[in-house]
Design a protein around this motif. Structure first.
Motif, PDB file in Angstrom:
ATOM      1  N   ARG A  80       0.805  -1.182   0.080  1.00  0.00           N
ATOM      2  CA  ARG A  80       0.083  -0.031  -0.050  1.00  0.00           C
ATOM      3  C   ARG A  80       0.818   1.320   0.040  1.00  0.00           C
ATOM      4  O   ARG A  80       2.031   1.202   0.624  1.00  0.00           O
ATOM      5  CB  ARG A  80      -0.702   0.068   1.179  1.00  0.00           C
ATOM      6  CG  ARG A  80      -1.768   1.309   1.249  1.00  0.00           C
ATOM      7  CD  ARG A  80      -2.748   1.328   2.635  1.00  0.00           C
ATOM      8  NE  ARG A  80      -1.843   1.302   3.921  1.00  0.00           N
ATOM      9  CZ  ARG A  80      -2.151   2.427   4.500  1.00  0.00           C
ATOM     10  NH1 ARG A  80      -2.894   3.099   4.336  1.00  0.00           N
ATOM     11  NH2 ARG A  80      -1.207   2.429   5.638  1.00  0.00           N
ATOM     12  N   LEU A  81       0.486   2.268  -0.839  1.00  0.00           N
ATOM     13  CA  LEU A  81       1.012   3.609  -0.847  1.00  0.00           C
ATOM     14  C   LEU A  81       0.019   4.605  -0.850  1.00  0.00           C
ATOM     15  O   LEU A  81      -1.027   4.413  -1.126  1.00  0.00           O
ATOM     16  CB  LEU A  81       1.934   3.786  -1.944  1.00  0.00           C
ATOM     17  CG  LEU A  81       1.622   4.662  -3.330  1.00  0.00           C
ATOM     18  CD1 LEU A  81       2.182   6.018  -2.855  1.00  0.00           C
ATOM     19  CD2 LEU A  81       2.115   3.855  -4.398  1.00  0.00           C
ATOM     20  N   THR A  82       0.306   5.804  -0.024  1.00  0.00           N
ATOM     21  CA  THR A  82      -0.729   6.941  -0.180  1.00  0.00           C
ATOM     22  C   THR A  82      -0.072   7.974  -1.065  1.00  0.00           C
ATOM     23  O   THR A  82       1.071   8.288  -0.712  1.00  0.00           O
ATOM     24  CB  THR A  82      -0.940   7.222   1.463  1.00  0.00           C
ATOM     25  OG1 THR A  82      -1.134   6.010   2.128  1.00  0.00           O
ATOM     26  CG2 THR A  82      -1.839   8.464   1.658  1.00  0.00           C
ATOM     27  N   ALA A  83      -1.003   8.731  -1.618  1.00  0.00           N
ATOM     28  CA  ALA A  83      -0.414   9.957  -2.491  1.00  0.00           C
ATOM     29  C   ALA A  83      -1.556  10.952  -2.605  1.00  0.00           C
ATOM     30  O   ALA A  83      -2.651  10.702  -2.694  1.00  0.00           O
ATOM     31  CB  ALA A  83      -0.138   9.123  -3.907  1.00  0.00           C
ATOM     32  N   ASN A  84      -0.826  12.161  -2.657  1.00  0.00           N
ATOM     33  CA  ASN A  84      -1.758  13.223  -2.891  1.00  0.00           C
ATOM     34  C   ASN A  84      -1.589  13.768  -4.243  1.00  0.00           C
ATOM     35  O   ASN A  84      -0.702  14.101  -4.568  1.00  0.00           O
ATOM     36  CB  ASN A  84      -1.653  14.390  -1.884  1.00  0.00           C
ATOM     37  CG  ASN A  84      -2.530  15.526  -2.069  1.00  0.00           C
ATOM     38  OD1 ASN A  84      -3.512  15.334  -2.607  1.00  0.00           O
ATOM     39  ND2 ASN A  84      -2.097  16.528  -1.594  1.00  0.00           N
ATOM     40  N   ILE A  85      -2.615  13.489  -4.927  1.00  0.00           N
ATOM     41  CA  ILE A  85      -2.601  13.731  -6.383  1.00  0.00           C
ATOM     42  C   ILE A  85      -3.302  15.127  -6.595  1.00  0.00           C
ATOM     43  O   ILE A  85      -4.322  15.036  -6.517  1.00  0.00           O
ATOM     44  CB  ILE A  85      -3.175  12.606  -7.309  1.00  0.00           C
ATOM     45  CG1 ILE A  85      -2.461  11.328  -6.973  1.00  0.00           C
ATOM     46  CG2 ILE A  85      -2.984  12.869  -8.881  1.00  0.00           C
ATOM     47  CD1 ILE A  85      -3.085  10.083  -7.549  1.00  0.00           C
ATOM     48  N   PRO A  86      -2.504  16.228  -7.012  1.00  0.00           N
ATOM     49  CA  PRO A  86      -3.072  17.450  -7.280  1.00  0.00           C
ATOM     50  C   PRO A  86      -3.739  17.727  -8.552  1.00  0.00           C
ATOM     51  O   PRO A  86      -4.145  19.061  -8.586  1.00  0.00           O
ATOM     52  CB  PRO A  86      -1.882  18.525  -7.060  1.00  0.00           C
ATOM     53  CG  PRO A  86      -0.780  17.674  -7.835  1.00  0.00           C
ATOM     54  CD  PRO A  86      -0.961  16.004  -7.329  1.00  0.00           C
ATOM     55  N   PHE A  87      -4.141  16.633  -9.265  1.00  0.00           N
ATOM     56  CA  PHE A  87      -4.859  16.964 -10.539  1.00  0.00           C
ATOM     57  C   PHE A  87      -5.693  15.920 -10.972  1.00  0.00           C
ATOM     58  O   PHE A  87      -5.598  14.920 -10.264  1.00  0.00           O
ATOM     59  CB  PHE A  87      -3.770  17.062 -11.627  1.00  0.00           C
ATOM     60  CG  PHE A  87      -2.843  16.110 -11.889  1.00  0.00           C
ATOM     61  CD1 PHE A  87      -2.874  14.961 -12.228  1.00  0.00           C
ATOM     62  CD2 PHE A  87      -1.368  16.314 -11.448  1.00  0.00           C
ATOM     63  CE1 PHE A  87      -1.837  13.896 -12.332  1.00  0.00           C
ATOM     64  CE2 PHE A  87      -0.209  15.534 -11.205  1.00  0.00           C
ATOM     65  CZ  PHE A  87      -0.888  14.248 -11.901  1.00  0.00           C
ATOM     66  N   GLU A  88      -6.787  16.131 -11.617  1.00  0.00           N
ATOM     67  CA  GLU A  88      -7.780  15.022 -12.124  1.00  0.00           C
ATOM     68  C   GLU A  88      -6.864  14.039 -12.941  1.00  0.00           C
ATOM     69  O   GLU A  88      -6.139  14.663 -13.755  1.00  0.00           O
ATOM     70  CB  GLU A  88      -8.844  15.598 -12.705  1.00  0.00           C
ATOM     71  CG  GLU A  88     -10.047  14.915 -13.276  1.00  0.00           C
ATOM     72  CD  GLU A  88     -11.059  15.891 -13.749  1.00  0.00           C
ATOM     73  OE1 GLU A  88     -11.046  15.945 -15.126  1.00  0.00           O
ATOM     74  OE2 GLU A  88     -12.054  16.246 -13.074  1.00  0.00           O
ATOM     75  N   PHE A  89      -7.190  12.722 -12.905  1.00  0.00           N
ATOM     76  CA  PHE A  89      -6.279  11.854 -13.682  1.00  0.00           C
ATOM     77  C   PHE A  89      -7.482  10.789 -14.063  1.00  0.00           C
ATOM     78  O   PHE A  89      -8.553  10.583 -13.567  1.00  0.00           O
ATOM     79  CB  PHE A  89      -5.208  11.213 -13.059  1.00  0.00           C
ATOM     80  CG  PHE A  89      -5.554  10.546 -11.895  1.00  0.00           C
ATOM     81  CD1 PHE A  89      -5.380   9.134 -11.884  1.00  0.00           C
ATOM     82  CD2 PHE A  89      -5.962  10.956 -10.680  1.00  0.00           C
ATOM     83  CE1 PHE A  89      -5.792   8.285 -10.854  1.00  0.00           C
ATOM     84  CE2 PHE A  89      -5.963  10.266  -9.497  1.00  0.00           C
ATOM     85  CZ  PHE A  89      -6.038   9.155  -9.698  1.00  0.00           C
ATOM     86  N   ALA A  90      -7.146   9.904 -15.183  1.00  0.00           N
ATOM     87  CA  ALA A  90      -7.815   8.955 -15.458  1.00  0.00           C
ATOM     88  C   ALA A  90      -7.171   7.608 -15.188  1.00  0.00           C
ATOM     89  O   ALA A  90      -5.810   7.359 -15.159  1.00  0.00           O
ATOM     90  CB  ALA A  90      -8.081   8.700 -17.135  1.00  0.00           C
TER      91      ALA A  90
END
Length: 129
Positions: A31-41
């Motif tokens: 498991r990894l946690t990530a903060n993604i600052p943009f919309e993605f597919a």
């Protein structure tokens, strides 16, 4: 005969119950946690910007993404087997392909284990590429 079937049933249930924590451990360990600052597919779905948990399971060859602060989630298989990371580093990261202002999750790289998982392209990504 009934007693024998009952014994087989009890043993089968114990074997399944013993295997469940192992399967859960495999998912949790990856498991990894990530903060993604943009919309993605991902997996044909549009995922909003935000915090995500990403699990990868090599046994079922699947990657699961679940929003931490929103209800978005999706699952996808990864192509082929896992591959040795091309640029081994100690960091685990997500790699996106960008076409204009659209982002597509392309790889999950597990730095400590030196492995990378390539996700299949979706139709929208192939059309933009």
């Amino acid at each position: 005969m009934t007693r024998r079937l009952f014994g087989i049933g009890v043993v089968s249930m114990l074997v399944v119950a013993a295997a469940l924590p192992l399967a859960a451990q495999d998912w949790y360990a990856s498991r990894l946690t990530a903060n993604i600052p943009f919309e993605f597919a991902f997996a044909g779905k549009t995922m909003p910007a935000g915090a995500y948990e990403v699990w990868k399971d090599t046994a079922s060859r699947a990657v699961l993404i679940r929003g931490v602060d929103h209800p978005s989630s999706a699952i996808s298989g990864f192509r082929g087997d896992y591959l040795p990371a091309q640029n081994p580093t100690a960091e685990t990261r997500l790699v996106f392909n960008r076409y204009g202002n659209r982002y597509f999750l392309h790889k999950v790289v597990n730095g400590p284990s030196l492995q990378e998982y390539t996700l299949p392209e979706v139709r929208a990504e192939r059309e933009l590429a």
